[in-house]
Design a protein around this motif. Structure first.
Motif, short mmCIF file in Angstrom:
data_model
loop_
_atom_site.label_atom_id
_atom_site.label_comp_id
_atom_site.label_asym_id
_atom_site.label_seq_id
_atom_site.Cartn_x
_atom_site.Cartn_y
_atom_site.Cartn_z
N ARG A 63 1.75 2.68 -3.20
CA ARG A 63 0.73 3.47 -3.89
C ARG A 63 0.39 4.75 -3.14
O ARG A 63 0.23 5.80 -3.73
CB ARG A 63 -0.51 2.62 -4.15
N PHE A 64 0.28 4.63 -1.81
CA PHE A 64 -0.02 5.83 -1.02
C PHE A 64 1.11 6.01 -0.02
O PHE A 64 1.29 5.20 0.87
CB PHE A 64 -1.34 5.67 -0.25
N ARG A 65 1.82 7.10 -0.19
CA ARG A 65 3.02 7.28 0.61
C ARG A 65 2.70 7.32 2.11
O ARG A 65 3.51 6.99 2.94
CB ARG A 65 3.73 8.57 0.20
N GLU B 281 0.81 -1.21 0.00
CA GLU B 281 0.00 0.00 0.00
C GLU B 281 0.84 1.26 0.00
O GLU B 281 0.50 2.26 -0.61
CB GLU B 281 -0.91 0.01 1.23
N ARG B 282 1.97 1.17 0.71
CA ARG B 282 2.82 2.36 0.78
C ARG B 282 3.46 2.68 -0.56
O ARG B 282 3.94 3.79 -0.77
CB ARG B 282 3.86 2.22 1.88
N ALA C 209 0.24 5.71 3.69
CA ALA C 209 -0.46 4.54 4.23
C ALA C 209 0.24 4.11 5.51
O ALA C 209 1.45 4.25 5.63
CB ALA C 209 -0.46 3.41 3.21
#
Ligand code: SF4
Lengths: 253, 421
Positions: free
Chosen positions: B208-210, B205-206, B212
């Motif tokens: 894709r979303f820094r 996830e990180r 997360a």
């Protein structure tokens, strides 16, 4: 034989290099301004420290050597070991004169020596990070006395300011009689006019925070309970935790 | 804070002390404004106990009450020991106050089992959650996950802890069941698997979303007790290898069994913890993680147990004289690392230096190579070498294991040598 005299500061050392290159003569010894000249000294040049010259030398060095290597040179300077300035002088000269970086050439005894001393200083820096013990004062300042073997305290600032960012602290080198005070924003160098009363490294009980004694005792008790008595090994303990740090550690008092 | 807490602290430290996995590390949690502490870099030891062990974290149990009866544990319910329980507030206070004085790098929280695994886990999670969310504590946290804990609670713990661990304790399942009847491998490997999934999902996830949330950024570790049951070193190292292949597994710890419950006849009658064996296992583990050795090279069917007299790297070299001598001026990094007496640091120095010229025996010694050992396994184009191929491995072994004469008591029968070496 040619000797240079300088003020025994790091900037002074860099200025010496500047002078040597512009005069195209290189000293065999570096002495302080008031040290006696050796008998066989034929010539002495007095270096006048200049920030601008020093900065030029350092910038040139940073182009020649990587950042960690420049850091190592700083470590060697902070070792305060006799002869370390001459070692640094030789090292920097080799770095300037060699077409490629000398940093990896450990066959050269100066390169190896620089690495070894830098490692020792770096160990002492780590020791400070490990064994500094703060005592809380009644006015909420955390105070820690130290007296490291090498002048490694400045190297620990990034660690302590990041870790203890939300408390005021003072770490004081009793041997070199200076320290750093952190006021919740920045750490700045301080020297106490009177520091004799701190010599033992313990805060007077009437300026200690109320709970301070209790926490010191709890910590002491805690480390004692952790000990596995079937495995006692005091030699190993001393090897990891040099005795010179013990006088300021509650678990050892 | 008062003397009562001090007393509890003492009882609970006693109860937690046999757990060796104290090191913190592998996380980087930078301090942010308004927060207490940072968990940057690797584990720092802030003190050493008189047995020479590192104290890095406030290693403590929430309670040493336990409904289980594991034979190897001092806290088992059938033992008559003092019991204590800390409140959430007491624990958070202790952690923060110790941390602010630079006594510790962070908290290592474990617990005996009260009521049931999830009930226990819930209380532990409350401690770490409060530290992070109420006190904005940003230092290191290692939390033990209780065997048999549910996925939900493991997932919540992962949001606040830097590292989670579930101890295997006993490598073979039938042995575990014999000594800890309430546990089985499933109750251990399940939470391990939850942690691994949590770590992987968060890493994904990180990407894709820094921002997360991170999940146990220092991964997980585990511990095995050595010498309480009959597993061979070969079996132990094989299990370690399998564990290290899991993406989130950072460290396997080995703990020589300390005979705490001598009355229990299921346990071997040891006088002392098997410290040498424990040390050899750590060396073997080290060889697998940093020196490119496979478990099967260190212990196999012919040699299922590690040699207690010599270290596993020397043992391997003596069993493989055909691999030597290694030419330090030519050999690749992997082979240089296999030379007894050359460590990771000195191997690096050798590789860096030989671009500038020949590496000689004297420069090797200065780089920190232990020549006493290494000289039987290298050539550097100068010494007329007597390597492991000219001398019998057995003889080298003898020479290297001979008892050193202690400096304090020189052999009186011998004349002192007139010429210094
Ligand atoms: S569950 Fe843990 S604390 Fe309880 S007896 Fe077993 S090992 Fe000891």
């Amino acid at each position: 034989m040619l000797v240079f005299r300088y003020d025994k500061t790091f900037e002074g050392l860099l200025t010496s290099l500047f002078d040597a290159y512009s005069r195209k003569t290189f000293p065999e010894r570096l002495l302080s301004e008031n040290e006696q000249l050796p008998m066989f000294a034929e010539q002495a040049h007095l270096v006048v420290t200049e920030t601008a010259k020093a900065a030029r030398v350092w910038t040139a060095l940073e182009k020649k050597l990587s950042e960690p290597v420049c850091g190592m040179l700083m470590h060697v300077w902070l070792s305060e070991l006799p002869g370390s300035d001459e070692l640094l002088f030789r090292y920097m000269r080799k770095a300037f004169d060699s077409p490629s970086s000398i940093a990896g050439n450990f066959i050269d005894k100066d390169v190896l020596e620089v690495m070894k001393i830098a490692r020792k200083v770096s160990r002492e820096r780590e020791h400070l990070m490990q064994f500094v013990r703060f005592q809380k004062t009644a006015d909420d300042i955390f105070f820690a006395p130290v007296s490291p073997l090498y002048n490694a305290l400045p190297l620990t600032l990034p660690y302590f300011t990041s870790r203890f960012a939300d408390q005021k602290w003072l770490i004081y080198d009793l041997k070199r009689r200076y320290g750093y005070y952190y006021d919740l924003e920045t750490a700045s160098e301080v020297s106490l006019d009177k520091d004799e009363h701190l010599a033992g490294g313990k805060l007077d009980e009437n300026i200690m925070a109320q709970d301070e004694k209790l926490f010191q005792e709890m910590w002491k008790e805690y480390t004692r309970s952790l000990t596995i008595r079937e495995r006692l090994n005091p030699k190993l303990q001393r090897q990891h935790m040099p005795q010179r740090f013990w006088k300021y550690m509650p678990e050892k008092n | 804070m008062n003397e009562q807490v001090q007393d509890k602290l003492k009882v609970l430290a006693e109860s937690a002390k046999y757990d060796v996995s104290c090191a913190s590390g592998g996380t980087s949690r930078k301090n942010r404004p308004g927060m207490t502490g940072s968990a940057e870099g690797w584990g720092i030891c802030h003190s050493f106990t008189e047995d020479g062990r590192c104290v890095s974290l406030l290693k403590i149990m929430l309670t040493n009450n336990c409904i289980y009866d594991c034979a190897y544990c001092i806290n088992r319910r059938s033992n008559d020991i003092r019991r204590a329980t800390l409140t959430v507030q007491e624990l958070t206070d202790l952690t923060l106050e110790f941390y602010r004085r630079n006594y510790i790098e962070g908290l290592f929280l474990s617990s005996g089992i009260i009521n049931n695994p999830d009930h226990t886990m819930e209380r532990m999670v409350r401690v770490v959650k409060e530290l992070r969310t109420v006190h904005h504590y940003n230092g290191y946290i290692h939390m033990k996950s209780i065997p048999g804990a549910s996925r939900e609670l493991v997932n919540e713990a992962g949001l606040y802890a830097d590292r989670l661990s579930v101890n295997i304790e006993i490598p073979k399942e039938q042995n575990l069941k014999m000594l800890a009847p309430e546990k089985d491998h499933q109750s251990i490997f399940r939470p391990m698997f939850y942690i691994q999934q949590g770590v992987l999902a968060s890493a994904d996830e990180r990407k894709r979303f820094r921002h997360a949330p991170r999940f146990a950024p220092a991964g997980q570790s585990t511990q095995m007790i050595i010498g309480a049951t009959d597993e061979s070193d070969k079996e132990i190292l094989r299990l370690s290898t399998a564990l290290y292949q899991r993406p989130s597994m950072k460290r396997v710890y080995y703990s020589g069994y300390i005979p705490v419950n001598t009355y229990d006849t299921r346990l071997p009658a040891l006088k002392q913890a098997p410290l040498v064996r424990e040390n050899r296992l750590y060396q073997a583990d080290w060889l697998m993680r940093f020196y490119g050795f496979q478990a099967g090279e260190i212990a196999d069917d012919a040699y299922p147990n590690l040699d207690l007299e010599i270290d596993p790297k020397l043992a391997w070299a003596l069993r493989h004289p055909e691999a030597f001598p290694v030419d330090v001026n030519k050999a690749d990094h992997a082979m240089i690392l296999r030379v007894p007496g050359i460590g990771v640091k000195s191997a690096g120095l050798i590789i860096a230096s030989r671009r500038y010229g020949r590496v000689t025996a004297s420069s090797l010694a200065k780089m920190g190579v232990v020549m006493k050992k290494a000289r039987y396994f290298i050539s550097c184009g100068e010494l007329p070498n007597y390597t492991v191929n000219e001398i019998q491995p057995e003889y080298i072994r003898q020479t290297l294991t001979e008892k050193k004469k202690t400096k304090k008591e020189p052999d009186k029968r011998q004349l002192s040598i007139l010429f210094p070496e």
